[in-house]
Design a protein around this motif. Structure first.
Motif, PDB file in Angstrom:
ATOM      1  N   LEU A  20      23.371  59.519 -53.719  1.00  0.00           N
ATOM      2  CA  LEU A  20      23.470  58.261 -54.452  1.00  0.00           C
ATOM      3  C   LEU A  20      23.986  57.163 -53.522  1.00  0.00           C
ATOM      4  CD1 LEU A  20      23.003  57.542 -57.487  1.00  0.00           C
ATOM      5  CD2 LEU A  20      25.492  57.566 -57.726  1.00  0.00           C
TER       6      LEU A  20
ATOM      7  N   ALA B  41      26.816  53.389 -69.374  1.00  0.00           N
ATOM      8  CA  ALA B  41      26.852  52.829 -68.021  1.00  0.00           C
ATOM      9  C   ALA B  41      26.509  51.346 -68.033  1.00  0.00           C
ATOM     10  CB  ALA B  41      25.887  53.589 -67.125  1.00  0.00           C
TER      11      ALA B  41
ATOM     12  N   GLU C 106      34.676  58.517 -62.713  1.00  0.00           N
ATOM     13  CA  GLU C 106      34.101  59.387 -63.732  1.00  0.00           C
ATOM     14  C   GLU C 106      32.640  58.986 -63.971  1.00  0.00           C
ATOM     15  OE1 GLU C 106      36.346  59.280 -67.304  1.00  0.00           O
ATOM     16  OE2 GLU C 106      38.190  60.084 -66.412  1.00  0.00           O
ATOM     17  N   ARG C 107      31.865  59.963 -64.410  1.00  0.00           N
ATOM     18  CA  ARG C 107      30.473  59.684 -64.732  1.00  0.00           C
ATOM     19  C   ARG C 107      30.357  59.301 -66.202  1.00  0.00           C
ATOM     20  NH1 ARG C 107      26.432  64.240 -62.580  1.00  0.00           N
ATOM     21  NH2 ARG C 107      24.985  62.640 -63.376  1.00  0.00           N
TER      22      ARG C 107
ATOM     23  N   PRO D 113      30.975  56.133 -55.284  1.00  0.00           N
ATOM     24  CA  PRO D 113      30.964  56.781 -56.599  1.00  0.00           C
ATOM     25  C   PRO D 113      32.102  56.275 -57.485  1.00  0.00           C
ATOM     26  CG  PRO D 113      31.903  58.258 -54.979  1.00  0.00           C
ATOM     27  CD  PRO D 113      31.416  57.050 -54.212  1.00  0.00           C
TER      28      PRO D 113
ATOM     29  N   LEU E 255      24.182  49.859 -61.727  1.00  0.00           N
ATOM     30  CA  LEU E 255      23.472  51.027 -62.237  1.00  0.00           C
ATOM     31  C   LEU E 255      22.033  51.031 -61.730  1.00  0.00           C
ATOM     32  CD1 LEU E 255      23.288  53.484 -64.203  1.00  0.00           C
ATOM     33  CD2 LEU E 255      22.643  51.826 -65.980  1.00  0.00           C
TER      34      LEU E 255
ATOM     35  N   THR F  21      23.313  56.539 -70.321  1.00  0.00           N
ATOM     36  CA  THR F  21      22.875  55.300 -69.658  1.00  0.00           C
ATOM     37  C   THR F  21      23.376  54.080 -70.410  1.00  0.00           C
ATOM     38  OG1 THR F  21      20.914  56.399 -68.762  1.00  0.00           O
ATOM     39  CG2 THR F  21      20.843  54.002 -68.945  1.00  0.00           C
TER      40      THR F  21
ATOM     41  N   ASP G  90      21.207  60.744 -66.302  1.00  0.00           N
ATOM     42  CA  ASP G  90      20.376  60.102 -65.277  1.00  0.00           C
ATOM     43  C   ASP G  90      19.060  60.870 -65.113  1.00  0.00           C
ATOM     44  OD1 ASP G  90      19.496  58.503 -63.206  1.00  0.00           O
ATOM     45  OD2 ASP G  90      20.645  59.564 -61.669  1.00  0.00           O
TER      46      ASP G  90
ATOM     47  N   LEU H  22      27.233  53.517 -60.625  1.00  0.00           N
ATOM     48  CA  LEU H  22      27.482  54.427 -61.750  1.00  0.00           C
ATOM     49  C   LEU H  22      26.388  55.487 -61.833  1.00  0.00           C
ATOM     50  CD1 LEU H  22      28.412  51.592 -64.253  1.00  0.00           C
ATOM     51  CD2 LEU H  22      30.012  53.123 -63.084  1.00  0.00           C
ATOM     52  N   HIS H  23      26.798  56.696 -62.189  1.00  0.00           N
ATOM     53  CA  HIS H  23      25.865  57.822 -62.245  1.00  0.00           C
ATOM     54  C   HIS H  23      26.012  58.530 -63.596  1.00  0.00           C
ATOM     55  CE1 HIS H  23      24.162  61.703 -60.225  1.00  0.00           C
ATOM     56  NE2 HIS H  23      23.247  61.033 -60.875  1.00  0.00           N
ATOM     57  N   PRO H  24      25.313  58.068 -64.636  1.00  0.00           N
ATOM     58  CA  PRO H  24      25.477  58.667 -65.966  1.00  0.00           C
ATOM     59  C   PRO H  24      24.992  60.112 -65.998  1.00  0.00           C
ATOM     60  CG  PRO H  24      23.643  57.120 -65.946  1.00  0.00           C
ATOM     61  CD  PRO H  24      24.342  56.956 -64.637  1.00  0.00           C
ATOM     62  N   LEU H  25      25.526  60.884 -66.944  1.00  0.00           N
ATOM     63  CA  LEU H  25      25.163  62.294 -67.061  1.00  0.00           C
ATOM     64  C   LEU H  25      23.712  62.491 -67.484  1.00  0.00           C
ATOM     65  CD1 LEU H  25      28.407  63.660 -68.778  1.00  0.00           C
ATOM     66  CD2 LEU H  25      27.733  63.870 -66.372  1.00  0.00           C
TER      67      LEU H  25
END
Length: 273
Positions: free
Chosen positions: A118, A133, A125-126, A122, A144, A130, A111, A106-109
């Protein structure tokens, strides 16, 4: 800076995961007359508040714009991967990016890690944050990667974490506006850097009124005066010894055949008339 120009409080912002408690406690002990206002803000927003002068200083995550902000790096955090407790990687002490190749990462906005690429697969959706996530990790959607402090901040009993090697790391720094290094900012810099209250660069260690500081200053002056009185006899005695040595040396030269004053009574007797 005069007393009328000192702001009524010191405004400090900090990013999630940063633990400013120790420094705030020292501030309150040393500067009880200047309240410190502490506010947690998203990591991306902290530099904005400093530039707009809505905060005097901040504990931020690098990088920041060094053309407008001064920054002192404080420490670098370990990067970890957050996984469910029954995940396969819990069987090892540390994880490499290759170990996550089959996982959805997961790649939170929000981050805070600067990724070139990464690891893993993937997500569709992001997540917005955190915290969101972490909820998805608990639901078994993926794993994560975050700094250790954020893993601890969002700790859950059904989740655990392992160190991730070969991953970007987050650096925490003290930052403030480049052209606003005020006395209060300098005081906080001294606290963060570990200066003692008696440091030559530490100021404002006394309360308004200054009785304690004036008393310490008087004690230092008295100590200097006593030290001066103690040293003078030694210096005078040294001068006396050097003078005596020169006098003794002079006598030795005359006794050894040097010139002496003429004595009219000495010499050959006069002939009688």
């Amino acid at each position: 800076m005069t007393g009328s120009e000192v702001p009524p409080s010191f405004r400090l912002v900090y990013a999630p995961g940063v633990m400013p408690g120790k420094w705030v406690r020292i501030w309150n002990e040393r500067l009880p007359g200047v309240p410190l206002t502490l506010t947690q803000v998203p990591a991306s927003r902290a530099p904005e508040l400093l530039v707009s002068r809505d905060a005097d200083a901040g504990l931020v995550r690098l990088p920041v714009d060094r053309t407008v902000l001064s920054a002192i790096p404080l420490y670098t955090e370990q990067t970890v991967v957050v996984v469910p407790k029954d995940h396969l990687v819990t069987a090892v002490d540390e994880v490499s990016p290759d170990d996550l190749a089959d996982d959805i990462v997961l790649h939170p906005l929000d981050d805070v890690l600067d990724w070139d690429r990464l690891p893993g697969r993937p997500a569709l959706e992001r997540p917005a944050t955190t915290a969101d996530a972490v909820e998805l990790v608990a639901a078994g959607i993926g794993v994560l990667v975050v700094p250790l402090s954020l893993a601890r901040l969002h700790h859950r009993r059904d989740l655990t974490h392992r160190p991730l090697t070969g991953a970007p790391e987050s650096r925490v720094a003290l930052a403030w506006p480049e052209d606003a290094t005020t006395d209060l900012v300098d005081d906080f810099i001294g606290i963060v850097r570990g200066r003692t209250a008696n440091s030559t660069r530490g100021r404002r260690t006394q309360q308004p009124g200054g009785e304690q500081g004036q008393q310490k200053q008087g004690q230092r002056k008295q100590g200097q005066q006593r030290a001066g009185k103690t040293e003078r006899p030694g210096r005078d005695a040294g001068r006396g010894q050097r003078a005596a040595g020169r006098a003794s040396s002079g006598k030795g030269r005359r006794a050894g055949g040097g010139p002496t004053p003429k004595n009219p009574r000495r010499g050959k007797p006069r002939r009688g008339s």
